[in-house]
Write an enzyme that holds these catalytic residues in place. Structure first.
Site, PDB file in Angstrom:
ATOM      1  N   ARG A 139       0.622  -1.330   0.111  1.00  0.00           N
ATOM      2  CA  ARG A 139       0.061   0.086   0.113  1.00  0.00           C
ATOM      3  C   ARG A 139       0.775   1.366   0.015  1.00  0.00           C
ATOM      4  NH1 ARG A 139      -2.965   1.439   3.914  1.00  0.00           N
ATOM      5  NH2 ARG A 139      -4.589   2.076   2.847  1.00  0.00           N
ATOM      6  N   LYS A 201       3.878  -8.917  10.807  1.00  0.00           N
ATOM      7  CA  LYS A 201       3.143  -8.602   9.523  1.00  0.00           C
ATOM      8  C   LYS A 201       3.321  -9.845   8.793  1.00  0.00           C
ATOM      9  CE  LYS A 201       2.089  -6.273   5.280  1.00  0.00           C
ATOM     10  NZ  LYS A 201       1.985  -4.671   4.844  1.00  0.00           N
ATOM     11  N   ARG A 339      -0.487   2.253  19.626  1.00  0.00           N
ATOM     12  CA  ARG A 339       0.208   3.079  20.524  1.00  0.00           C
ATOM     13  C   ARG A 339       0.543   2.037  21.886  1.00  0.00           C
ATOM     14  NH1 ARG A 339      -2.507   7.224  22.467  1.00  0.00           N
ATOM     15  NH2 ARG A 339      -4.317   7.018  21.569  1.00  0.00           N
TER      16      ARG A 339
END
Length: 340
Positions: A139, A201, A339
């Site tokens: 992306r 990922k 976060r």
């Protein structure tokens, strides 16, 4: 010099001669040691040519071992991509909906290559895989790194008769399809297009759209999936700012790549047919069950800046709902970071 017998056999079969790097990879794909001398003799080339092909494989990210008096071996054995084997292993229901399967040794981008083709007829998919992509895309133009034999780099083109109402959520649908194909307890989905394994990922989805204001819409669905990429490339990806994982660390023994590709294609075909009939609705609960962001504090980088809040899942159109001090905001696109 190449063996005249090998060249003439390829010519008689009407098939182009594979590049030497692909031939060497195919010989090493069993994961066993092969001497440079034996490879050179079998392939009809010099030992120097074999050495250069091995060096090229390493440059493309393959993890190879070289041991004196034993030869070369791939650290992770891997079956070369085979359109015939993939088609043989498709689900019975998928067969009539897959018009074409191709596999390339090296290509710039499988998505870009399918975009250059004409639209397939509606309800019929064209599939393109590559061992190596020189300009694989994630992306927002990010590079996608994948070594020969260590990943799935797959694109599928599909034409909808009409633009589906929930087309913007197609990336979420494909993510659910990937879980259906190869679900594991530690696999989750990160909005809008990532597959995660233990917070790292594992793969990603890239959707390209070619559509007119009215009428059919062709989508190119790109799926990248790390299978056994090796610690060196994982470290290289981490250095770029992304913590990555591969499927070999979660599934042992790892299924053959052609079987994995067939499962992905079959699940996506079934999912696309379902999505065309019913939109996102049949996939929402599966996505929510695998949602890696729900209830976590996140930053969302969108076109108008960075928003901070707590992820509250997706709505019925696939948009991310973010609870902020100013109220709940809805995002249809953006990059999300957790976060801690």
């Amino acid at each position: 010099m190449r063996s005249a017998a090998r060249v003439s056999a390829a010519t008689r079969a009407g098939q182009p001669q594979a590049p030497l790097i692909a031939q060497v990879f195919a010989e090493l794909a069993d994961g066993r040691f092969h001497s440079g001398e034996a490879l050179a003799r079998k392939l009809g080339v010099s030992r120097s040519a074999v050495w250069k092909a091995v060096a090229a494989l390493r440059a493309q990210g393959s993890e190879l071992h070289a041991v004196r008096n034993r030869g070369y071996r791939l650290a992770h054995g891997s079956d070369p991509l085979s359109p015939a084997k993939i088609r043989e292993q498709l689900a019975r229901e998928a067969h009539p909906h897959v018009a074409r399967i191709d596999a390339a040794w090296s290509i710039d981008s499988t998505n870009s290559a399918l975009l250059a083709r004409a639209n397939p007829e509606s309800g019929r998919a064209e599939v393109l895989l590559a061992e190596y992509q020189s300009a694989g895309r994630g992306r927002r133009g990010r590079a996608w790194l994948a070594p020969p034999g260590g990943a799935i780099c797959l694109s599928m083109s599909w034409t909808f008769r009409e633009v589906p109402q929930d087309l913007g959520a197609l990336g979420l649908v494909v993510g659910v399809c990937a879980l259906r194909a190869h679900g594991a307890d530690a696999l989750t989905l990160k909005w809008p297009n990532d597959l995660l394994l233990d917070e790292r990922k594992l793969g990603g989805v890239l959707i390209d759209l070619r559509a007119e204001s009215a009428g059919p819409a062709c989508v190119i669905i790109g799926i990248g999936l790390n299978l056994a990429v090796g610690p060196a490339l994982l470290a290289r990806i981490a250095a770029s700012g992304t913590a990555a994982a591969d499927l070999a660390s979660a599934l042992q023994p790892l299924p053959a790549r052609n079987a994995i590709a067939a499962s992905l294609v079959s699940a996506c075909v079934a999912g696309l047919l379902e999505f065309e009939r019913q939109g996102l609705k049949p996939f929402i609960e599966e996505f929510r069950a695998a949602d890696a962001l729900r209830g976590r504090p996140v930053n969302v980088m969108a076109a108008d800046g960075i928003a901070r809040g707590v992820a509250r899942g997706i709505d019925l159109r696939g948009a991310l709902m973010l609870e902020t001090p100013q109220g709940v905001r809805r995002f249809v696109s953006g990059d999300v970071t957790v976060r801690f």
